[in-house]
Motif scaffolding. Structure first.
Motif, PDB file in Angstrom:
ATOM      1  N   GLU A 214       0.863  -1.185   0.000  1.00 42.22           N
ATOM      2  CA  GLU A 214       0.000   0.000   0.000  1.00 42.22           C
ATOM      3  C   GLU A 214       0.898   1.232   0.000  1.00 42.22           C
ATOM      4  O   GLU A 214       1.824   1.322   0.814  1.00 42.22           O
ATOM      5  CB  GLU A 214      -0.841  -0.044   1.281  1.00 42.22           C
ATOM      6  CG  GLU A 214      -1.557   1.218   1.656  1.00 42.22           C
ATOM      7  CD  GLU A 214      -2.123   1.108   3.073  1.00 42.22           C
ATOM      8  OE1 GLU A 214      -3.321   0.837   3.203  1.00 42.22           O
ATOM      9  OE2 GLU A 214      -1.342   1.283   4.046  1.00 42.22           O
ATOM     10  N   ARG A 215       0.631   2.170  -0.887  1.00 41.77           N
ATOM     11  CA  ARG A 215       1.481   3.360  -0.994  1.00 41.77           C
ATOM     12  C   ARG A 215       1.375   4.212   0.269  1.00 41.77           C
ATOM     13  O   ARG A 215       0.284   4.387   0.821  1.00 41.77           O
ATOM     14  CB  ARG A 215       1.083   4.180  -2.220  1.00 41.77           C
ATOM     15  CG  ARG A 215       1.972   5.395  -2.416  1.00 41.77           C
ATOM     16  CD  ARG A 215       2.501   5.492  -3.813  1.00 41.77           C
ATOM     17  NE  ARG A 215       3.480   6.563  -3.959  1.00 41.77           N
ATOM     18  CZ  ARG A 215       3.781   7.116  -5.121  1.00 41.77           C
ATOM     19  NH1 ARG A 215       3.181   6.698  -6.213  1.00 41.77           N
ATOM     20  NH2 ARG A 215       4.684   8.055  -5.204  1.00 41.77           N
ATOM     21  N   ILE A 216       2.476   4.756   0.706  1.00 41.45           N
ATOM     22  CA  ILE A 216       2.493   5.632   1.881  1.00 41.45           C
ATOM     23  C   ILE A 216       2.367   7.077   1.406  1.00 41.45           C
ATOM     24  O   ILE A 216       3.097   7.505   0.501  1.00 41.45           O
ATOM     25  CB  ILE A 216       3.780   5.429   2.703  1.00 41.45           C
ATOM     26  CG1 ILE A 216       3.884   3.962   3.155  1.00 41.45           C
ATOM     27  CG2 ILE A 216       3.816   6.372   3.901  1.00 41.45           C
ATOM     28  CD1 ILE A 216       5.175   3.609   3.881  1.00 41.45           C
ATOM     29  N   ALA A 217       1.445   7.795   2.026  1.00 36.90           N
ATOM     30  CA  ALA A 217       1.160   9.176   1.604  1.00 36.90           C
ATOM     31  C   ALA A 217       2.333  10.104   1.924  1.00 36.90           C
ATOM     32  O   ALA A 217       3.088   9.867   2.875  1.00 36.90           O
ATOM     33  CB  ALA A 217      -0.097   9.676   2.311  1.00 36.90           C
ATOM     34  N   ASP A 218       2.463  11.168   1.115  1.00 34.81           N
ATOM     35  CA  ASP A 218       3.561  12.128   1.281  1.00 34.81           C
ATOM     36  C   ASP A 218       3.615  12.733   2.682  1.00 34.81           C
ATOM     37  O   ASP A 218       4.704  12.929   3.226  1.00 34.81           O
ATOM     38  CB  ASP A 218       3.426  13.262   0.252  1.00 34.81           C
ATOM     39  CG  ASP A 218       3.697  12.758  -1.160  1.00 34.81           C
ATOM     40  OD1 ASP A 218       4.239  11.640  -1.294  1.00 34.81           O
ATOM     41  OD2 ASP A 218       3.361  13.479  -2.118  1.00 34.81           O
ATOM     42  N   GLU A 219       2.431  13.028   3.262  1.00 32.87           N
ATOM     43  CA  GLU A 219       2.406  13.654   4.599  1.00 32.87           C
ATOM     44  C   GLU A 219       3.065  12.723   5.618  1.00 32.87           C
ATOM     45  O   GLU A 219       3.755  13.181   6.525  1.00 32.87           O
ATOM     46  CB  GLU A 219       0.966  13.938   5.077  1.00 32.87           C
ATOM     47  CG  GLU A 219       0.103  14.727   4.115  1.00 32.87           C
ATOM     48  CD  GLU A 219      -0.540  13.858   3.049  1.00 32.87           C
ATOM     49  OE1 GLU A 219      -1.443  13.089   3.401  1.00 32.87           O
ATOM     50  OE2 GLU A 219      -0.115  13.933   1.878  1.00 32.87           O
ATOM     51  N   GLU A 220       2.827  11.433   5.464  1.00 33.09           N
ATOM     52  CA  GLU A 220       3.424  10.483   6.410  1.00 33.09           C
ATOM     53  C   GLU A 220       4.932  10.361   6.148  1.00 33.09           C
ATOM     54  O   GLU A 220       5.731  10.299   7.083  1.00 33.09           O
ATOM     55  CB  GLU A 220       2.738   9.121   6.273  1.00 33.09           C
ATOM     56  CG  GLU A 220       3.133   8.192   7.413  1.00 33.09           C
ATOM     57  CD  GLU A 220       2.517   6.806   7.289  1.00 33.09           C
ATOM     58  OE1 GLU A 220       1.452   6.652   6.666  1.00 33.09           O
ATOM     59  OE2 GLU A 220       3.146   5.875   7.838  1.00 33.09           O
ATOM     60  N   LEU A 221       5.309  10.366   4.888  1.00 36.66           N
ATOM     61  CA  LEU A 221       6.734  10.256   4.545  1.00 36.66           C
ATOM     62  C   LEU A 221       7.527  11.453   5.059  1.00 36.66           C
ATOM     63  O   LEU A 221       8.695  11.328   5.425  1.00 36.66           O
ATOM     64  CB  LEU A 221       6.915  10.121   3.033  1.00 36.66           C
ATOM     65  CG  LEU A 221       6.476   8.793   2.432  1.00 36.66           C
ATOM     66  CD1 LEU A 221       6.690   8.809   0.932  1.00 36.66           C
ATOM     67  CD2 LEU A 221       7.231   7.628   3.076  1.00 36.66           C
ATOM     68  N   ALA A 222       6.859  12.616   5.098  1.00 39.78           N
ATOM     69  CA  ALA A 222       7.525  13.834   5.570  1.00 39.78           C
ATOM     70  C   ALA A 222       7.986  13.665   7.021  1.00 39.78           C
ATOM     71  O   ALA A 222       8.937  14.309   7.458  1.00 39.78           O
ATOM     72  CB  ALA A 222       6.596  15.028   5.428  1.00 39.78           C
ATOM     73  N   LYS A 223       7.325  12.765   7.756  1.00 35.23           N
ATOM     74  CA  LYS A 223       7.671  12.560   9.174  1.00 35.23           C
ATOM     75  C   LYS A 223       8.661  11.414   9.375  1.00 35.23           C
ATOM     76  O   LYS A 223       9.102  11.157  10.494  1.00 35.23           O
ATOM     77  CB  LYS A 223       6.389  12.266   9.975  1.00 35.23           C
ATOM     78  CG  LYS A 223       5.476  13.475  10.105  1.00 35.23           C
ATOM     79  CD  LYS A 223       4.241  13.122  10.921  1.00 35.23           C
ATOM     80  CE  LYS A 223       3.002  13.128  10.070  1.00 35.23           C
ATOM     81  NZ  LYS A 223       1.905  12.323  10.517  1.00 35.23           N
ATOM     82  N   ASP A 224       8.999  10.721   8.296  1.00 32.45           N
ATOM     83  CA  ASP A 224       9.898   9.568   8.396  1.00 32.45           C
ATOM     84  C   ASP A 224      11.351  10.060   8.300  1.00 32.45           C
ATOM     85  O   ASP A 224      11.779  10.558   7.254  1.00 32.45           O
ATOM     86  CB  ASP A 224       9.561   8.598   7.252  1.00 32.45           C
ATOM     87  CG  ASP A 224      10.383   7.312   7.306  1.00 32.45           C
ATOM     88  OD1 ASP A 224      11.448   7.297   7.967  1.00 32.45           O
ATOM     89  OD2 ASP A 224       9.980   6.328   6.663  1.00 32.45           O
ATOM     90  N   LYS A 247      14.145  13.719  -8.605  1.00 28.16           N
ATOM     91  CA  LYS A 247      14.155  12.448  -7.878  1.00 28.16           C
ATOM     92  C   LYS A 247      12.717  12.020  -7.626  1.00 28.16           C
ATOM     93  O   LYS A 247      11.939  12.794  -7.082  1.00 28.16           O
ATOM     94  CB  LYS A 247      14.900  12.598  -6.544  1.00 28.16           C
ATOM     95  CG  LYS A 247      16.389  12.856  -6.697  1.00 28.16           C
ATOM     96  CD  LYS A 247      17.058  13.029  -5.344  1.00 28.16           C
ATOM     97  CE  LYS A 247      18.504  13.469  -5.511  1.00 28.16           C
ATOM     98  NZ  LYS A 247      19.150  13.741  -4.210  1.00 28.16           N
ATOM     99  N   TYR A 248      12.406  10.807  -8.043  1.00 34.74           N
ATOM    100  CA  TYR A 248      11.051  10.279  -7.872  1.00 34.74           C
ATOM    101  C   TYR A 248      11.064   9.265  -6.739  1.00 34.74           C
ATOM    102  O   TYR A 248      11.716   8.224  -6.839  1.00 34.74           O
ATOM    103  CB  TYR A 248      10.573   9.620  -9.158  1.00 34.74           C
ATOM    104  CG  TYR A 248      10.617  10.540 -10.348  1.00 34.74           C
ATOM    105  CD1 TYR A 248       9.545  11.391 -10.625  1.00 34.74           C
ATOM    106  CD2 TYR A 248      11.730  10.561 -11.203  1.00 34.74           C
ATOM    107  CE1 TYR A 248       9.581  12.240 -11.723  1.00 34.74           C
ATOM    108  CE2 TYR A 248      11.771  11.408 -12.304  1.00 34.74           C
ATOM    109  CZ  TYR A 248      10.694  12.239 -12.552  1.00 34.74           C
ATOM    110  OH  TYR A 248      10.731  13.077 -13.634  1.00 34.74           O
ATOM    111  N   LEU A 249      10.329   9.567  -5.674  1.00 35.61           N
ATOM    112  CA  LEU A 249      10.279   8.708  -4.484  1.00 35.61           C
ATOM    113  C   LEU A 249       8.927   7.998  -4.426  1.00 35.61           C
ATOM    114  O   LEU A 249       7.896   8.610  -4.699  1.00 35.61           O
ATOM    115  CB  LEU A 249      10.441   9.597  -3.238  1.00 35.61           C
ATOM    116  CG  LEU A 249      10.297   8.947  -1.866  1.00 35.61           C
ATOM    117  CD1 LEU A 249      11.570   8.198  -1.489  1.00 35.61           C
ATOM    118  CD2 LEU A 249       9.985  10.005  -0.792  1.00 35.61           C
ATOM    119  N   ALA A 250       8.934   6.724  -4.103  1.00 38.00           N
ATOM    120  CA  ALA A 250       7.677   6.004  -3.865  1.00 38.00           C
ATOM    121  C   ALA A 250       7.935   4.964  -2.782  1.00 38.00           C
ATOM    122  O   ALA A 250       8.848   4.150  -2.899  1.00 38.00           O
ATOM    123  CB  ALA A 250       7.184   5.334  -5.142  1.00 38.00           C
TER     124      ALA A 250
END
Ligand code: SAM
Length: 261
Positions: A214-224, A247-250
């Motif tokens: 399941e793809r992780i949303a950008d808002e959540e990634l911002a906190k990682d 740079k393409y992040l997924a």
């Protein structure tokens, strides 16, 4: 080619003491067999992060002090590159042991700067939690890692294999995703990043089509905390930066669900 590569028959066969001597007793030495409860706690330690095609190891070096209690492993197919990373880890271990012991090794960075101050302080974990192995990650991954062993798996700037007839050589495919899902625990994360848009779309397409991710949303990634290192810590990431490339992040979370190797 592959015939010179050695794989353990199963994860239990893997001798991790070579890679993480601080965490695993040497095999076959009697003094370690009854070394007490702390020792059995150490033996239960497992590699949790895998950097697939780690190249020169920039991500691992950045993450090792950030997660000093987490064992992490780079998998790299090129002999000389693997050796480079192994040598670098060995040197960092010595340097940081000396720092921890109060022996100040010669510091090769200009005095006063941030790098100088960092080099004067022993990094947490002293790089004992990081190692590298020469392996073809497209083969026998479940021979190295048990089901659900990994919490993070990284694919940073993988080889693009542009031509259509070369696509089968790409490190993300339906078959390989089943292996990645097998070794990742539910809740574990797959990080992918590339500067090649076509490869990005390919990885996204395959991960989207695979029911266990399941793809992780950008808002959540911002906190990682890991993500900024995924973008910038590797040699390839730095190269893209110098060229001003995109740079393409997924990133995808491994869902709960059954899988086979
Ligand atoms: N991740 C690193 C970075 O961001 O700097 C290296 C990126 S480089 C473009 C791709 C790396 O993957 C190379 O070092 C290559 O040798 C390695 N590689 C390619 N196929 C592999 C495979 N099947 N198993 C392990 N490593 C592989």
């Amino acid at each position: 080619s592959d015939h010179t590569l050695h794989y353990p028959a199963s994860p239990a066969e893997m001798d991790w003491s070579i890679h993480y001597p601080k965490y695993f007793p040497l095999r076959g030495t009697s003094e370690n067999l009854d070394a007490g409860p702390s020792n059995s706690a150490l033996i239960s330690k497992k590699v949790e992060f895998a950097d697939v095609g780690c190249g020169f190891g920039g991500l691992l070096m950045a993450l090792a002090p950030l997660f000093p209690e987490t064992l992490m492993l780079g998998l790299e197919i090129r002999v000389s590159v693997t050796q480079f990373v192994a040598d670098k880890i060995a040197a960092l271990r010595v340097q940081h042991q000396q720092l921890a012991d109060g022996i100040i090794p010669e510091i090769s960075v200009p005095e006063g700067g941030e790098a100088y101050l960092a080099a004067k302080e022993a990094a947490p974990g002293g790089y004992q939690n990081v190692s590298v192995i020469r392996a073809n990650a497209m083969k026998f991954l479940p021979n190295f890692f048990e089901k659900g062993q990994l919490s993070k798996i990284f694919f940073l700037f993988p080889d693009p294999h542009f031509k259509a007839r070369k696509h089968k050589a790409r490190i993300i495919s339906q078959t390989l995703l089943a292996e990645y899902a097998y070794v990742l625990r539910p809740g574990g994360i797959v990080y992918t990043i590339t500067d090649v848009e076509d490869l990005h779309l390919w990885m996204v397409q395959h991960l989207e089509a695979f029911p266990l991710f399941e793809r992780i949303a950008d808002e959540e990634l911002a906190k990682d905390v890991v993500v900024e290192h995924v973008r910038t810590a590797t040699e390839e990431g730095k190269k893209v930066e110098r060229k001003g490339g995109e740079k393409y992040l997924a990133c995808y979370r491994r869902l709960d669900g059954p899988t086979r190797p």
